[in-house]
Design a protein around this motif. Structure first.
Motif, PDB file in Angstrom:
ATOM      1  N   GLN A  29       0.832  -1.201   0.000  1.00  0.00           N
ATOM      2  CA  GLN A  29       0.000   0.000   0.000  1.00  0.00           C
ATOM      3  C   GLN A  29       0.869   1.254   0.000  1.00  0.00           C
ATOM      4  N   VAL A  30       0.477   2.232  -0.846  1.00  0.00           N
ATOM      5  CA  VAL A  30       1.269   3.440  -1.031  1.00  0.00           C
ATOM      6  C   VAL A  30       0.366   4.668  -0.962  1.00  0.00           C
ATOM      7  N   ALA A  31       0.839   5.721  -0.299  1.00  0.00           N
ATOM      8  CA  ALA A  31       0.168   7.024  -0.300  1.00  0.00           C
ATOM      9  C   ALA A  31       1.147   8.049  -0.869  1.00  0.00           C
ATOM     10  N   LEU A  32       0.742   8.756  -1.906  1.00  0.00           N
ATOM     11  CA  LEU A  32       1.591   9.745  -2.564  1.00  0.00           C
ATOM     12  C   LEU A  32       1.065  11.151  -2.271  1.00  0.00           C
ATOM     13  N   TYR A  33       1.970  12.035  -1.828  1.00  0.00           N
ATOM     14  CA  TYR A  33       1.636  13.430  -1.548  1.00  0.00           C
ATOM     15  C   TYR A  33       2.451  14.334  -2.472  1.00  0.00           C
ATOM     16  N   PRO A  34       1.913  14.720  -3.629  1.00  0.00           N
ATOM     17  CA  PRO A  34       2.640  15.647  -4.501  1.00  0.00           C
ATOM     18  C   PRO A  34       2.670  17.045  -3.887  1.00  0.00           C
ATOM     19  N   LEU A  35       3.871  17.573  -3.657  1.00  0.00           N
ATOM     20  CA  LEU A  35       4.030  18.883  -3.023  1.00  0.00           C
ATOM     21  C   LEU A  35       4.959  19.728  -3.887  1.00  0.00           C
ATOM     22  N   PRO A  36       4.410  20.535  -4.771  1.00  0.00           N
ATOM     23  CA  PRO A  36       5.248  21.350  -5.657  1.00  0.00           C
ATOM     24  C   PRO A  36       6.251  22.195  -4.880  1.00  0.00           C
ATOM     25  N   GLY A  37       7.475  22.222  -5.390  1.00  0.00           N
ATOM     26  CA  GLY A  37       8.538  23.004  -4.759  1.00  0.00           C
ATOM     27  C   GLY A  37       9.353  22.254  -3.736  1.00  0.00           C
ATOM     28  N   GLN A  38       8.904  21.060  -3.326  1.00  0.00           N
ATOM     29  CA  GLN A  38       9.638  20.250  -2.345  1.00  0.00           C
ATOM     30  C   GLN A  38      10.512  19.257  -3.114  1.00  0.00           C
ATOM     31  N   HIS A  39      11.708  19.715  -3.486  1.00  0.00           N
ATOM     32  CA  HIS A  39      12.535  18.926  -4.402  1.00  0.00           C
ATOM     33  C   HIS A  39      13.331  17.820  -3.710  1.00  0.00           C
ATOM     34  N   VAL A  40      13.371  17.837  -2.397  1.00  0.00           N
ATOM     35  CA  VAL A  40      13.911  16.695  -1.661  1.00  0.00           C
ATOM     36  C   VAL A  40      12.721  15.829  -1.251  1.00  0.00           C
ATOM     37  N   THR A  41      12.656  14.645  -1.824  1.00  0.00           N
ATOM     38  CA  THR A  41      11.518  13.752  -1.603  1.00  0.00           C
ATOM     39  C   THR A  41      11.709  12.980  -0.304  1.00  0.00           C
ATOM     40  N   SER A  42      10.661  12.944   0.501  1.00  0.00           N
ATOM     41  CA  SER A  42      10.693  12.224   1.772  1.00  0.00           C
ATOM     42  C   SER A  42       9.829  10.976   1.672  1.00  0.00           C
ATOM     43  N   THR A  43      10.424   9.834   2.017  1.00  0.00           N
ATOM     44  CA  THR A  43       9.719   8.554   1.978  1.00  0.00           C
ATOM     45  C   THR A  43       9.736   7.934   3.364  1.00  0.00           C
ATOM     46  N   ARG A  44       8.601   7.416   3.793  1.00  0.00           N
ATOM     47  CA  ARG A  44       8.516   6.659   5.041  1.00  0.00           C
ATOM     48  C   ARG A  44       7.952   5.285   4.710  1.00  0.00           C
ATOM     49  N   LEU A  45       8.558   4.260   5.262  1.00  0.00           N
ATOM     50  CA  LEU A  45       8.063   2.902   5.105  1.00  0.00           C
ATOM     51  C   LEU A  45       7.799   2.319   6.481  1.00  0.00           C
ATOM     52  N   ASN A  46       6.554   1.950   6.730  1.00  0.00           N
ATOM     53  CA  ASN A  46       6.153   1.368   8.009  1.00  0.00           C
ATOM     54  C   ASN A  46       6.135  -0.153   7.917  1.00  0.00           C
ATOM     55  N   LEU A  47       6.762  -0.804   8.869  1.00  0.00           N
ATOM     56  CA  LEU A  47       6.670  -2.254   9.022  1.00  0.00           C
ATOM     57  C   LEU A  47       5.996  -2.513  10.359  1.00  0.00           C
ATOM     58  N   PRO A  48       4.705  -2.844  10.364  1.00  0.00           N
ATOM     59  CA  PRO A  48       3.967  -2.967  11.624  1.00  0.00           C
ATOM     60  C   PRO A  48       4.299  -4.234  12.392  1.00  0.00           C
ATOM     61  N   VAL A  49       5.462  -4.191  13.044  1.00  0.00           N
ATOM     62  CA  VAL A  49       5.913  -5.308  13.877  1.00  0.00           C
ATOM     63  C   VAL A  49       5.763  -4.880  15.337  1.00  0.00           C
ATOM     64  N   PRO A  50       4.870  -5.477  16.108  1.00  0.00           N
ATOM     65  CA  PRO A  50       4.713  -5.031  17.499  1.00  0.00           C
ATOM     66  C   PRO A  50       5.991  -5.250  18.289  1.00  0.00           C
TER      67      PRO A  50
END
Length: 447
Positions: A29-50
């Protein structure tokens, strides 16, 4: 000629940026947030391990896995991986929360696909070299010694021990203890990784200046190829619960301390939805969330007992807490606790209209600045996903906040303020424990 004074209007209501949601070819599952002007892309990956998935005698292994996944893979040595990240201007960090392992990837949009590929290599091919695992293990043990010398950390450690049941994983340090780390090996890391690091329930957030279809294609070419042939182990562990005897005062003795660290808290609400949560940030701001909140107004400005003390509602999975933390001048310890009690009693009597207005204005009007960067947007979206919420939660509570009444915030406070209180002090117990005990605020134990 005098120019006409411009008319200033209140800012329009702000909403959290909208994401487009997608499913990669492998089901990720992926959520994309296009933010014009934010040229450094931030990625977060969650691994739901309790966190409770760790073996009791190997607590800290999850932290070691997060710290060593990039220290060499089946394809590249640790030095080669470092060169690949540095040469492409990519930063990769990983860590652990109560809810799982997170990966944080920062890269220019031009190089983000390379970053995805390197992250995939760390997720699927970690070598866990014995030398690197041992280095991080020893660093963590050294960090424990360093942390215990910090009164703030020592207070936090004793607070969670006191507030939660011994069976609760939250009652013990996330990164493990000296005992649980003493014999931890690369095999422990490899086994935990094989059992729990898998794409099944993983979630990816990407925020920055990019074309959505191009980004989606890059994700499919990299993380979309992540597959697992086995299922995660069945987990049956006790849930985290507040202790029945948490209504106590614990004084951690540090002879000669010129300050006393105070950690004080009680049970609070979980985040169920934005409308329900709206009063609590305002209460936090008014009671202990700013330099002119009630706590600092008394203990700092009027009395000069502290450089600053903060208090706020902090949500967890099934419940939350109201936590106050900070240090005071040692000789003011008993009086500071007395005054804190009076401050809370005063809040029981209600906030005033000015406090409500200031809290709502600050929190609602500064939201655009708080979420002005791709990093902040990605971080918030990933954090909320870990607890089963999406970013509409932010929009909803900000909207509900603007229509709060005094009755709303005061009844929200009163719903929780009579809960049993856990108080931990780190300071000179020989000098001040008897005076604290005389306050009658709970059974006193000196550690």
């Amino acid at each position: 000629m005098n120019a006409a004074r411009p008319e200033v209007h209140p800012p329009a209501p702000w909403t959290f940026p909208q994401a487009s949601e997608h499913t990669l070819d492998n089901g990720l599952q992926v959520a994309l947030y296009p933010l014009p002007g934010q040229h450094v892309t931030s990625t977060r990956l969650n691994l739901p391990v309790p966190l409770a998935a760790e073996p009791r005698d190997r607590e800290g292994v999850m932290t070691m896995v997060s710290r060593t996944m990039d220290e060499g893979t089946a394809s590249h040595s640790a030095d080669e991986m470092a060169e690949l990240f540095e040469g492409n201007g990519i930063a990769l960090h990983a860590g652990v929360t109560q809810h799982g392992i997170w990966l944080d990837l920062e890269a220019t949009t031009r190089n983000v696909e390379t970053g995805f590929g390197l992250a995939l290599e760390c997720l699927t091919q970690p070598a866990f070299p014995e030398q690197e695992v041992n280095r991080h293990r020893l660093q963590r043990i050294s960090q424990i010694d360093h942390d215990l010398a910090d009164p703030g950390y020592r207070g936090t450690l004793e607070f969670v021990r006191t507030f939660f049941t011994p069976q609760s994983r939250l009652s013990r340090p996330t990164g493990g203890t000296r005992e649980s780390l003493a014999d931890l090996t690369r095999e422990d890391c490899a086994r935990f990784h094989a059992d729990w690091v898998r794409p099944g329930d993983a979630f990816v957030v990407v925020a920055g200046d990019f074309d959505e279809q191009t980004m989606l294609a890059a994700l499919n070419r990299t993380l979309g190829g992540w597959h697992s042939q086995t299922s995660a182990p069945t987990l049956d562990v006790a849930s985290d619960q507040p202790a029945d005897d948490r209504n106590r005062v614990v004084f951690v003795d540090r002879p000669g301390s010129v300050q006393t660290e105070i950690h004080l808290g009680w049970l609070g609400p979980a985040r169920e939805n934005g409308t329900q949560w709206a009063p609590y940030p305002v209460l936090s701001y008014a009671v202990g969330g700013s330099p002119h909140a009630r706590i600092d107004r008394v203990l700092r400005e009027e009395k000069g007992y502290t450089y600053g003390m903060r208090g706020s509602f902090r949500p967890r999975s099934d419940f939350g807490q109201f936590i106050v933390a900070g240090s005071v001048r040692a000789d003011s310890t008993p009086d500071s606790l007395r005054l804190l009690g009076e401050i809370f009693d005063g809040v029981d009597g209600g906030l005033d209209a000015e406090e409500l207005r200031e809290g709502v204005d600050f929190l609602s009007m500064t939201a655009p600045a708080r979420y002005a960067t791709a990093d902040a947007v990605a971080d918030e979206a990933a954090s909320l996903h870990f607890v089963g919420l999406d970013t509409s939660f932010i929009t909803d509570y900000l909207a509900a906040m603007r229509s709060l009444t005094l009755e709303d915030v005061n009844s929200a406070w009163q719903q929780w303020s009579s809960q049993p209180r856990t108080i931990v002090l780190v300071g000179d117990a020989d000098k001040y424990a008897d005076q604290v005990g005389a306050l009658g605020i709970g059974d006193l134990t000196v550690v």
